[in-house]
Write an enzyme that holds these catalytic residues in place. Structure first.
Site, mmCIF file in Angstrom:
data_model
loop_
_atom_site.group_PDB
_atom_site.id
_atom_site.type_symbol
_atom_site.label_atom_id
_atom_site.label_comp_id
_atom_site.label_asym_id
_atom_site.label_seq_id
_atom_site.Cartn_x
_atom_site.Cartn_y
_atom_site.Cartn_z
ATOM 1 C CG HIS A 82 -5.915 1.889 5.247
ATOM 2 N ND1 HIS A 82 -5.271 2.870 6.115
ATOM 3 C CD2 HIS A 82 -4.604 1.069 5.192
ATOM 4 C CE1 HIS A 82 -4.003 2.347 6.636
ATOM 5 N NE2 HIS A 82 -3.406 1.280 5.776
ATOM 6 C CG ASN A 95 -1.774 1.185 1.420
ATOM 7 O OD1 ASN A 95 -1.911 2.207 0.509
ATOM 8 N ND2 ASN A 95 -2.406 1.305 2.513
ATOM 9 C CD1 TRP A 96 3.783 1.028 -2.718
ATOM 10 C CD2 TRP A 96 3.747 2.554 -4.471
ATOM 11 N NE1 TRP A 96 4.746 0.632 -3.459
ATOM 12 C CE2 TRP A 96 4.669 1.516 -4.614
ATOM 13 C CE3 TRP A 96 3.863 3.340 -5.623
ATOM 14 C CZ2 TRP A 96 5.558 1.158 -5.839
ATOM 15 C CZ3 TRP A 96 4.438 3.282 -6.906
ATOM 16 C CH2 TRP A 96 5.634 1.980 -6.777
ATOM 17 C CE LYS A 97 -0.189 3.203 4.895
ATOM 18 N NZ LYS A 97 -0.309 3.195 6.351
ATOM 19 C CD GLU A 126 -2.799 5.298 6.764
ATOM 20 O OE1 GLU A 126 -2.840 5.545 5.532
ATOM 21 O OE2 GLU A 126 -1.923 5.029 7.569
ATOM 22 N N GLY A 138 2.907 -1.121 4.243
ATOM 23 C CA GLY A 138 3.158 0.348 3.703
ATOM 24 C C GLY A 138 4.387 0.673 3.382
ATOM 25 N N GLY A 139 5.145 1.342 4.339
ATOM 26 C CA GLY A 139 6.281 2.052 4.447
ATOM 27 C C GLY A 139 7.340 1.119 3.352
ATOM 28 C CB SER A 151 5.458 -1.873 11.969
ATOM 29 O OG SER A 151 5.150 -0.530 12.424
ATOM 30 C CD GLU A 198 -3.219 -2.320 7.140
ATOM 31 O OE1 GLU A 198 -2.212 -2.791 6.677
ATOM 32 O OE2 GLU A 198 -4.047 -1.308 7.001
ATOM 33 N N GLY A 201 2.651 2.405 10.957
ATOM 34 C CA GLY A 201 3.933 3.200 10.816
ATOM 35 C C GLY A 201 4.597 3.383 11.912
#
Ligand code: 13P
Length: 250
Positions: free
Chosen positions: A101, A17-19, A103, A231-232, A210, A171, A177
């Site tokens: 998600h 997920n590049w967000k 977010e 994610g990251g 994470s 999640e 993150g």
């Protein structure tokens, strides 16, 4: 528009997920991943910003890398300025879409009821919905984790969810993150609970929060974990590639 065909989703899935990260220079990472895993043997999915989907479909054409959107509107089309429909994502080359998600639940006030409507819209465009859920730190501290994720699952899964059209991603909000991850026992507990509550026992259950090359193998060894929503660490092909390799060998 070239499309990466939506295979019936493999149970083992590594989804990135590049967000809201990624300008066109970021396409090089997708290309590197496609070159590294021409036929990975597990599902590998990148979910870039919608602006990159079509060019990324070209950059990964002929590879086994699938593509996903990060959200879709619940309506098929119409007067919804700034929104994107499931059919538009499919048209740009997506086979999946992330829905609900945390977010989006936090930033846009998305409710589980809306997530269920979006999931139905995704199915209408033949997209697989990746439904996200997870508790906050406060909810976990109050012993409410299973109640919270159970309610999110019941509310977010539209009638008719099966392993062919839906993936579930657990999640924990506090793990996203933050560099913090739940213990193996905590992940196993939630995944066991979600598996028991899910309408189709074959639905793929991902863990997210994470995940990185250093902890992926241990996370994939936890009973009930079918893969990860990353994610990251999905922004760099070398890191995401290491996570894919860990899933291949799990
Ligand atoms: P991180 O892997 O950056 O913690 O993000 C997880 C996530 O939110 C994936 O959807």
């Amino acid at each position: 528009m070239p499309t990466n065909p939506a295979a019936s989703p493999p149970r083992k899935l590594a989804a990135g997920n590049w967000k809201m990260n990624g300008l066109s220079a970021q396409l090089a990472e997708a290309r590197a991943l496609a070159d590294a895993f021409p036929a990975p043997g597990v599902g590998v999915l990148l979910c870039p910003p919608a602006t990159l989907l079509a060019t990324m479909a070209q950059a990964t054409a002929g590879s086994a890398i699938g593509l996903g959107g990060q959200d879709c509107h619940e309506a098929e089309k119409g007067a919804h300025t700034g929104d994107i429909s499931a059919a538009m994502l499919a048209d740009a080359g997506a086979s999946h879409v992330i829905l609900g998600h945390s977010e989006r639940r936090a930033d846009h006030g998305e409710t589980s009821e809306q997530v269920a409507a979006k999931l139905r819209a995704a199915w209408g465009a033949e997209l697989v919905g990746i439904v996200c859920l997870g508790e906050t730190a406060e909810e976990r501290a109050a012993g409410r984790t299973l109640g919270v994720v159970g309610a999110q699952l019941a509310g977010s899964l539209a009638e008719g969810a099966t392993a062919a059209n839906t993936v579930i991603a657990y999640e924990p909000v506090w793990a996203i993150g933050s560099g913090q991850t739940p213990t193996a026992e905590q992940i196993a507990e939630v995944h066991g609970f979600l598996r028991a509550q899910s309408p189709d026992p074959a639905i793929s259950l991902l863990y997210g929060g994470s995940v990185n090359p250093g902890n992926a193998a241990a996370i994939f060894a936890i009973p009930g974990v079918d893969g990860a929503l990353v994610g990251g660490a999905s922004l760099k092909a070398v890191d995401f590639g290491a996570i894919v390799t860990a899933l291949q060998t799990a």
